[in-house]
Scaffold this motif. Structure first.
Motif, short mmCIF file in Angstrom:
data_model
loop_
_atom_site.label_atom_id
_atom_site.label_comp_id
_atom_site.label_asym_id
_atom_site.label_seq_id
_atom_site.Cartn_x
_atom_site.Cartn_y
_atom_site.Cartn_z
N SER A 30 -85.32 55.51 -65.88
CA SER A 30 -85.78 54.12 -65.91
C SER A 30 -87.26 54.00 -65.56
CB SER A 30 -84.94 53.25 -64.97
OG SER A 30 -85.05 53.70 -63.64
N ALA A 31 -87.82 55.03 -64.93
CA ALA A 31 -89.26 55.03 -64.61
C ALA A 31 -90.10 55.45 -65.82
CB ALA A 31 -89.54 55.96 -63.42
N GLY A 32 -89.45 56.01 -66.85
CA GLY A 32 -90.18 56.37 -68.06
C GLY A 32 -90.04 57.79 -68.53
N ILE A 33 -89.29 58.62 -67.81
CA ILE A 33 -89.09 60.01 -68.24
C ILE A 33 -87.87 60.03 -69.15
CG2 ILE A 33 -88.82 62.41 -67.53
CD1 ILE A 33 -91.41 60.98 -66.54
N VAL A 42 -95.78 61.44 -68.91
CA VAL A 42 -94.99 62.09 -67.85
C VAL A 42 -95.90 62.48 -66.70
CG1 VAL A 42 -93.68 64.17 -67.25
CG2 VAL A 42 -93.14 62.92 -69.36
N ARG A 43 -97.02 63.09 -67.02
CA ARG A 43 -97.93 63.55 -65.97
C ARG A 43 -98.63 62.39 -65.26
NH1 ARG A 43 -100.54 69.30 -67.86
NH2 ARG A 43 -98.58 70.45 -67.84
N MET A 44 -98.83 61.30 -65.96
CA MET A 44 -99.40 60.12 -65.30
C MET A 44 -98.43 59.59 -64.25
SD MET A 44 -101.49 58.10 -68.27
CE MET A 44 -102.01 56.83 -67.13
N LEU A 45 -97.14 59.68 -64.54
CA LEU A 45 -96.12 59.19 -63.61
C LEU A 45 -95.83 60.20 -62.50
CD1 LEU A 45 -94.04 56.95 -62.98
CD2 LEU A 45 -92.40 58.29 -64.30
N LEU A 46 -95.62 61.46 -62.87
CA LEU A 46 -95.18 62.48 -61.91
C LEU A 46 -96.32 63.32 -61.33
CD1 LEU A 46 -91.95 63.81 -63.65
CD2 LEU A 46 -92.19 61.94 -61.99
N GLY A 47 -97.49 63.23 -61.89
CA GLY A 47 -98.60 64.06 -61.44
C GLY A 47 -98.52 65.45 -62.08
N GLU A 48 -99.42 66.30 -61.66
CA GLU A 48 -99.43 67.66 -62.19
C GLU A 48 -98.14 68.38 -61.77
OE1 GLU A 48 -101.64 69.35 -64.25
OE2 GLU A 48 -102.34 67.29 -64.53
#
Length: 91
Positions: A30-33, A42-48
């Motif tokens: 639901s967060a976008g993944i 994905v990396r913008m949301l979860l980081g590196e």
């Protein structure tokens, strides 16, 4: 628990031991993944990621609650850089 971007980032590099990330995994969809999301999103949301290859990103989830193994969240991408699969794996 809801997805907390800052808490997720704070757990970067924690392979062994407890991690708050495991409790957030059910909310990642639901967060976008989701299938079709771009690697950039994905990396913008979860980081590196903790580890990466040409077609996958790996985020450490820490020690498994059900045994002596460790868990990761593995995101695999297609040739266009879009999410193909995202799942928890034990090692």
């Amino acid at each position: 628990m809801t997805f907390d971007k800052a808490a997720w980032a704070d757990e970067r590099g924690k392979y062994d031991g407890e991690s708050r990330r495991s409790a957030m995994v059910p909310q990642l969809g639901s967060a976008g993944i989701a299938t079709g999301a771009s690697r950039r999103a994905v990396r913008m949301l979860l980081g590196e990621p903790d580890s990466a290859g040409p077609s996958a990103d790996i985020y450490y989830l820490g020690r498994s609650a059900t045994g002596p193994s460790f868990e990761i969240y593995r995101i695999e991408y297609d040739a266009g850089g879009k999410v193909r699969t995202a799942q928890v794996q034990r090692s």
